[in-house]
Design an enzyme around this catalytic site. Structure first.
Site, PDB file in Angstrom:
ATOM      1  N   LEU A  50      57.884  50.983  36.173  1.00 19.22           N
ATOM      2  CA  LEU A  50      58.526  52.301  36.281  1.00 19.22           C
ATOM      3  C   LEU A  50      59.278  52.472  37.597  1.00 19.22           C
ATOM      4  CD1 LEU A  50      55.603  54.517  34.940  1.00 19.22           C
ATOM      5  CD2 LEU A  50      57.771  54.071  33.781  1.00 19.22           C
ATOM      6  N   SER A  73      46.425  56.608  36.485  1.00 19.43           N
ATOM      7  CA  SER A  73      45.775  57.618  35.638  1.00 19.43           C
ATOM      8  C   SER A  73      44.490  58.209  36.236  1.00 19.43           C
ATOM      9  CB  SER A  73      45.478  57.030  34.267  1.00 19.43           C
ATOM     10  OG  SER A  73      44.540  55.992  34.404  1.00 19.43           O
ATOM     11  N   ASN A 110      44.401  67.764  33.256  1.00 22.67           N
ATOM     12  CA  ASN A 110      43.598  68.910  33.729  1.00 22.67           C
ATOM     13  C   ASN A 110      43.505  68.916  35.252  1.00 22.67           C
ATOM     14  OD1 ASN A 110      40.534  67.921  34.481  1.00 22.67           O
ATOM     15  ND2 ASN A 110      41.423  66.569  32.957  1.00 22.67           N
ATOM     16  N   HIS A 111      43.749  67.766  35.878  1.00 24.54           N
ATOM     17  CA  HIS A 111      43.623  67.711  37.335  1.00 24.54           C
ATOM     18  C   HIS A 111      44.801  68.367  38.068  1.00 24.54           C
ATOM     19  CE1 HIS A 111      39.914  65.592  37.017  1.00 24.54           C
ATOM     20  NE2 HIS A 111      40.468  64.774  36.129  1.00 24.54           N
ATOM     21  N   TYR A 134      46.467  62.462  42.740  1.00 22.57           N
ATOM     22  CA  TYR A 134      46.809  62.255  41.318  1.00 22.57           C
ATOM     23  C   TYR A 134      47.185  63.587  40.657  1.00 22.57           C
ATOM     24  CZ  TYR A 134      45.575  61.689  36.354  1.00 22.57           C
ATOM     25  OH  TYR A 134      45.568  61.720  34.978  1.00 22.57           O
ATOM     26  N   ARG A 172      30.707  68.385  31.732  1.00 21.27           N
ATOM     27  CA  ARG A 172      32.095  68.776  32.004  1.00 21.27           C
ATOM     28  C   ARG A 172      33.000  68.429  30.820  1.00 21.27           C
ATOM     29  NH1 ARG A 172      35.941  65.557  34.337  1.00 21.27           N
ATOM     30  NH2 ARG A 172      37.803  66.760  34.815  1.00 21.27           N
TER      31      ARG A 172
END
Ligand code: 15L
Length: 270
Positions: A50, A73, A110-111, A134, A172
């Site tokens: 990338l 990730s 979600n982070h 991240y 979680r």
């Protein structure tokens, strides 16, 4: 939608999607830096880094829709995140614009909002609260996607993915679990729904304990089949074996929040 590119095809989610999305579109092109070990003879794979803009431009040639899973990730040092998730993501959107790609489904996380406390339910209008470098890269990706959507007319969907697995593996994850087939449903909305221009949706299944208001996904037709609560006993038993983590257990992002944490102030309640 005739031609779809899936980046990050050798990763955990990519490996599942290769099987679940097989035959779903006339052309599915897979990419990653390294060839997936279990690549099948009937799969089309193009290796690309990338961080190399020319390679990314060649990669998206002739593609109508991109499912972008590529990049780092989990939490990592700044340099790999910068190369893959910041520069690499810019290269991807820029190549998409130049080559006339119509849609991008971006794997956010979600982070990007991990520093909201678990006692709070959030939708898509609250400001981001990344819990890691991240998470910052995912918030950046959502913002970059919005730029290309509003300025260039690319149809962009950012999926704030929780945790893709066969079932939720701890407490979680009972809140953020995403059944792989439900992820496919969300991706198809991003690739095919006529109303998509610039959307954020939560990539979570039908979890009783969800911390997210996923009304935007429901509005666009999302009907999740996975119910996290059905795995409650196993998930809570696994949780009981984990060490207590006062910060990670308080915030939605879990250990991504407690790692490197040295904030002397009281944890936020709002
Ligand atoms: C993520 O964004 C990661 O890609 C995945 O590996 C999990 O750590 C997941 O979040 C999670 O929050 O459980």
């Amino acid at each position: 939608m005739r031609s779809v590119l899936i980046t990050g095809a050798a990763g955990g989610i990519g490996t599942r999607l290769r099987k679940l999305m097989k035959g779903m579109y006339p052309e599915i092109r897979l990419s990653d830096r390294a060839t997936p070990k279990d690549l099948k003879a009937d799969e089309t794979f193009v290796a690309a880094d990338l961080a190399d803009p020319a390679a990314v431009e060649r990669l998206v040639e002739g593609i109508e829709g991109i499912v972008h899973l590529g990049g780092v990730s989990v939490e990592d040092a700044w340099e790999p995140i910068l190369q893959s998730n910041i520069i690499g993501l810019y290269n991807l959107f820029e190549a998409a614009r130049r080559k006339g790609v119509k849609r991008v489904v971006f794997a956010s996380s979600n982070h990007a909002v991990g520093f909201y406390p678990r006692q709070r339910k959030i939708g898509i209008d609250e400001p981001v609260r990344p819990d890691s470098r991240y998470g910052v890269s995912k918030a950046f990706g959502e913002a970059l996607g919005a730029l290309y959507a509003h300025k260039h007319g690319l149809r962009v969907t950012s999926l704030r993915i929780g945790n893709v697995d066969d079932q939720p593996v701890d407490k979680r994850r009972l809140s953020i679990w995403l059944k792989p087939e439900d992820l496919v449903q969300l991706i198809r909305i991003g690739l095919e729904h006529p109303d998509i221009r610039c959307e954020i949706m939560y990539g979570v299944s039908d979890n009783e304990r969800a911390w997210f208001d996923n009304g935007n996904a429901f509005r666009l037709g999302y009907r999740p089949a996975g119910r996290g609560e059905e795995s409650r006993e196993a998930a809570l038993a696994a949780q009981a074996k984990l060490p207590l983590d006062p910060i990670g257990d308080w915030y939605q992002g879990g250990t991504f929040c407690s790692a490197e944490y040295d904030n002397p102030l009281e944890p936020r309640r709002d």
